[in-house]
Design a protein around this motif. Structure first.
Motif, PDB file in Angstrom:
ATOM      1  N   PHE A  69      -0.388  -2.718 -12.550  1.00  6.77           N
ATOM      2  CA  PHE A  69      -0.553  -4.170 -12.441  1.00  6.77           C
ATOM      3  C   PHE A  69      -1.449  -4.522 -11.261  1.00  6.77           C
ATOM      4  O   PHE A  69      -2.350  -5.358 -11.376  1.00  6.77           O
ATOM      5  CB  PHE A  69       0.814  -4.848 -12.300  1.00  6.77           C
ATOM      6  N   THR A  70      -1.211  -3.883 -10.133  1.00  4.64           N
ATOM      7  CA  THR A  70      -2.035  -4.138  -8.950  1.00  4.64           C
ATOM      8  C   THR A  70      -3.486  -3.750  -9.191  1.00  4.64           C
ATOM      9  O   THR A  70      -4.399  -4.498  -8.839  1.00  4.64           O
ATOM     10  CB  THR A  70      -1.468  -3.378  -7.735  1.00  4.64           C
ATOM     11  N   ILE A  87      -5.116  -6.432 -11.575  1.00  4.68           N
ATOM     12  CA  ILE A  87      -5.474  -7.720 -10.985  1.00  4.68           C
ATOM     13  C   ILE A  87      -6.568  -7.578  -9.931  1.00  4.68           C
ATOM     14  O   ILE A  87      -7.359  -8.500  -9.746  1.00  4.68           O
ATOM     15  CB  ILE A  87      -4.255  -8.491 -10.432  1.00  4.68           C
ATOM     16  N   PHE A 141      -9.266  -9.525 -11.792  1.00  5.28           N
ATOM     17  CA  PHE A 141      -9.133 -10.877 -11.276  1.00  5.28           C
ATOM     18  C   PHE A 141      -9.966 -11.092 -10.010  1.00  5.28           C
ATOM     19  O   PHE A 141     -10.699 -12.071  -9.885  1.00  5.28           O
ATOM     20  CB  PHE A 141      -7.658 -11.154 -11.014  1.00  5.28           C
ATOM     21  N   TRP A 142      -9.876 -10.158  -9.047  1.00  2.00           N
ATOM     22  CA  TRP A 142     -10.536 -10.331  -7.760  1.00  2.00           C
ATOM     23  C   TRP A 142     -12.061 -10.395  -7.923  1.00  2.00           C
ATOM     24  O   TRP A 142     -12.741 -11.195  -7.281  1.00  2.00           O
ATOM     25  CB  TRP A 142     -10.153  -9.206  -6.818  1.00  2.00           C
ATOM     26  N   PHE A 181      -4.299 -15.396  -7.089  1.00  2.21           N
ATOM     27  CA  PHE A 181      -4.513 -13.944  -7.002  1.00  2.21           C
ATOM     28  C   PHE A 181      -3.758 -13.350  -5.824  1.00  2.21           C
ATOM     29  O   PHE A 181      -3.113 -12.312  -5.940  1.00  2.21           O
ATOM     30  CB  PHE A 181      -6.013 -13.644  -6.875  1.00  2.21           C
ATOM     31  N   LEU A 232       0.015 -13.170  -6.570  1.00  2.87           N
ATOM     32  CA  LEU A 232       0.312 -12.070  -7.501  1.00  2.87           C
ATOM     33  C   LEU A 232       0.119 -10.711  -6.838  1.00  2.87           C
ATOM     34  O   LEU A 232       0.914  -9.791  -7.046  1.00  2.87           O
ATOM     35  CB  LEU A 232      -0.575 -12.180  -8.741  1.00  2.87           C
ATOM     36  N   LEU A 233      -0.919 -10.581  -6.038  1.00  2.58           N
ATOM     37  CA  LEU A 233      -1.173  -9.316  -5.346  1.00  2.58           C
ATOM     38  C   LEU A 233      -0.072  -9.023  -4.334  1.00  2.58           C
ATOM     39  O   LEU A 233       0.400  -7.889  -4.226  1.00  2.58           O
ATOM     40  CB  LEU A 233      -2.535  -9.370  -4.652  1.00  2.58           C
TER      41      LEU A 233
END
Length: 181
Positions: free
Chosen positions: A111-112, A115, A119-120, A132, A135-136
């Motif tokens: 998951f990390t 994202i 995402f980043w 973000f 979540l991170l």
């Protein structure tokens, strides 16, 4: 030496002075434990996870500044990351016990990674950066939280000191050079 063997006076553990300093060091630096292949895998995992943690922790504020936001907004991003870790780290422990340590560690690591790499890279707005960061922060500390139970599962409780020392030694080296990377 600087190591003193301490046995509390009211303890039921009354071993006569068999635990010499050299015996303690032999238990901590047990090379037979270090040769364990599952321990090597856990060490590689925690080293890579710690490297990612340090990179994310110390690069997010600079990334916020490079996007054109103010220093105050960059500071808020770091505060939000640390605050979400305050919630995420205990949550990691609870979910690891409910779902299984290896299962949840695998999920949180993937998951990390997802994202961070999806995402980043595509962030354009400050609101998306805050989402973000939240979540991170929930899962970025997985390598610090779950290294202890994973090492115990791999090497057993009797060899725990040696196994954790080995894993943390490599994680510390990776932490030193990770921001340069």
């Amino acid at each position: 030496l600087l190591v003193k063997i301490r046995i509390p006076q009211n303890s039921s553990f009354k071993e006569p002075n068999n635990n010499t300093t050299m015996k303690i060091f032999r238990n901590i630096f047990d090379y037979k434990v270090w040769k364990s292949f599952p321990l090597q895998l856990a060490t590689i995992w925690t080293s890579i996870g710690t490297t990612g943690y340090v990179i994310c922790l110390y690069s997010l504020s600079n990334y916020t500044l490079s996007m054109g936001f103010s220093q105050h907004q960059a500071m808020v991003v770091t505060v939000v990351l640390n605050a979400s870790q305050a919630v995420g780290r205990p949550m990691i422990g609870v979910l690891s016990e409910k779902c299984g340590r290896v299962n949840f560690t695998t999920f949180a690591t993937f998951f990390t990674c997802i994202i961070v790499f999806v995402f980043w890279i595509n962030l354009k707005s400050y609101g998306a950066l805050i989402i973000f960061t939240i979540l991170l922060g929930f899962f970025v500390g997985i390598s610090s939280v779950n290294v202890v139970p994973l090492v115990v599962d791999v090497v057993g409780l009797n060899s725990f000191a040696s196994g954790l020392g080995w894993a943390n030694s490599f994680a510390a080296i990776m932490s030193l050079i990770s921001e340069v990377i």
